[in-house]
Write a protein that holds these residues in place. Structure first.
Motif, PDB file in Angstrom:
ATOM      1  N   LEU A  11       0.871  -1.275   0.016  1.00 50.63           N
ATOM      2  CA  LEU A  11       0.127   0.201   0.366  1.00 50.63           C
ATOM      3  C   LEU A  11       0.515   1.315  -0.339  1.00 50.63           C
ATOM      4  N   GLY A  12       2.577   1.112  -0.420  1.00 55.73           N
ATOM      5  CA  GLY A  12       2.877   2.291  -0.347  1.00 55.73           C
ATOM      6  C   GLY A  12       3.593   2.611   1.242  1.00 55.73           C
ATOM      7  N   ILE A  13       3.096   1.604   2.427  1.00 52.37           N
ATOM      8  CA  ILE A  13       3.957   1.491   3.379  1.00 52.37           C
ATOM      9  C   ILE A  13       5.505   0.672   3.501  1.00 52.37           C
ATOM     10  N   PRO A  14       6.436   1.999   3.813  1.00 49.45           N
ATOM     11  CA  PRO A  14       7.654   0.957   3.356  1.00 49.45           C
ATOM     12  C   PRO A  14       7.834  -0.043   4.649  1.00 49.45           C
ATOM     13  N   GLY A  26       9.283   6.038  11.175  1.00 54.77           N
ATOM     14  CA  GLY A  26       8.924   6.038  10.073  1.00 54.77           C
ATOM     15  C   GLY A  26       7.275   5.588  10.372  1.00 54.77           C
ATOM     16  N   ARG A  27       6.803   4.674  10.845  1.00 55.37           N
ATOM     17  CA  ARG A  27       5.575   4.029  11.524  1.00 55.37           C
ATOM     18  C   ARG A  27       4.633   4.907  12.391  1.00 55.37           C
ATOM     19  N   LEU A  28       5.352   5.968  12.762  1.00 50.55           N
ATOM     20  CA  LEU A  28       4.491   7.152  13.010  1.00 50.55           C
ATOM     21  C   LEU A  28       3.814   7.994  11.328  1.00 50.55           C
ATOM     22  N   PHE A  29       5.148   8.715  11.292  1.00 44.64           N
ATOM     23  CA  PHE A  29       5.798   8.959   9.674  1.00 44.64           C
ATOM     24  C   PHE A  29       4.026   8.637   9.180  1.00 44.64           C
ATOM     25  N   TYR A  30       4.062   7.089   8.738  1.00 48.34           N
ATOM     26  CA  TYR A  30       3.077   6.266   7.718  1.00 48.34           C
ATOM     27  C   TYR A  30       1.471   5.849   8.356  1.00 48.34           C
ATOM     28  N   GLY A  31       1.509   6.741   9.919  1.00 48.36           N
ATOM     29  CA  GLY A  31       0.401   5.661  10.306  1.00 48.36           C
ATOM     30  C   GLY A  31       0.262   4.823  11.039  1.00 48.36           C
ATOM     31  N   GLN A  32       1.189   3.919  10.988  1.00 48.27           N
ATOM     32  CA  GLN A  32       1.054   2.336  11.813  1.00 48.27           C
ATOM     33  C   GLN A  32       1.375   2.837  12.704  1.00 48.27           C
ATOM     34  N   CYS A  53       1.120  12.153   8.913  1.00 44.12           N
ATOM     35  CA  CYS A  53       2.009  12.680   8.325  1.00 44.12           C
ATOM     36  C   CYS A  53       1.587  12.560   7.163  1.00 44.12           C
ATOM     37  N   VAL A  54       2.121  11.473   6.628  1.00 45.39           N
ATOM     38  CA  VAL A  54       2.006  10.820   5.211  1.00 45.39           C
ATOM     39  C   VAL A  54       0.616  11.508   4.637  1.00 45.39           C
ATOM     40  N   ARG A  68      -0.514  15.601  -1.633  1.00 47.58           N
ATOM     41  CA  ARG A  68      -0.244  15.835  -1.345  1.00 47.58           C
ATOM     42  C   ARG A  68       0.112  17.709  -1.116  1.00 47.58           C
ATOM     43  N   PHE A  69      -0.024  18.024   0.365  1.00 53.25           N
ATOM     44  CA  PHE A  69       0.427  19.820  -0.539  1.00 53.25           C
ATOM     45  C   PHE A  69       0.868  20.226   0.729  1.00 53.25           C
ATOM     46  N   GLY A  70       1.289  19.181   1.948  1.00 53.37           N
ATOM     47  CA  GLY A  70       2.632  20.081   3.323  1.00 53.37           C
ATOM     48  C   GLY A  70       3.679  19.573   2.177  1.00 53.37           C
TER      49      GLY A  70
END
Length: 136
Positions: A11-14, A26-32, A53-54, A68-70
């Protein structure tokens, strides 16, 4: 759990090499890992799916992403001095980055967009996110 994290890569979450979970930041950034955040003008937290964040940002070393607008986030954007909206130059440190996420004020005390949530992050969570972004 590592298999689940790597299944999310579809799903694009590495995930990390070898099938291990991505680093904590990374888990925080991608919402895991769910973040708690609310908009500046609201007094209730938003659902975790809305404050990832993503949703609004991509990493500086990733291909362009639709919707993405940020700003693109990474070491260069965060730590190299740059002017924002004609204002004074700003460069983040770990401390000022964490303060911005919590209060919505950048290192020069300019209010960031009210579209960006203000987060309730522990010091450890914020440090993990900062270190993750420094790798990009």
């Amino acid at each position: 759990m590592g298999g689940l994290a790597c299944a999310l890569a579809l799903l694009g979450i590495p995930c990390a090499a070898g099938g291990e979970e991505a680093p904590a930041g990374g888990r925080l950034f991608y919402g895991q890992v769910a973040l708690i955040g609310q908009l500046y003008v609201h007094n209730r937290p938003l659902g975790a799916e809305y404050v990832r964040c993503v949703n609004c940002h991509r990493l500086q070393d990733q291909a362009r992403a639709e919707g993405r607008f940020g700003p693109d986030l990474g070491a260069k954007f965060l730590t190299e001095p740059s002017a924002r909206r004609g204002g004074p130059e700003r460069a983040y440190t770990e401390q000022s980055f964490c303060e911005m996420l919590r209060t919505g004020k950048d290192p020069t005390a300019i209010l960031i967009s009210t579209d960006m949530p203000r987060y309730r992050l522990s010091a450890a969570e914020c440090r993990a996110l900062w270190l993750f972004l420094q790798e990009h």
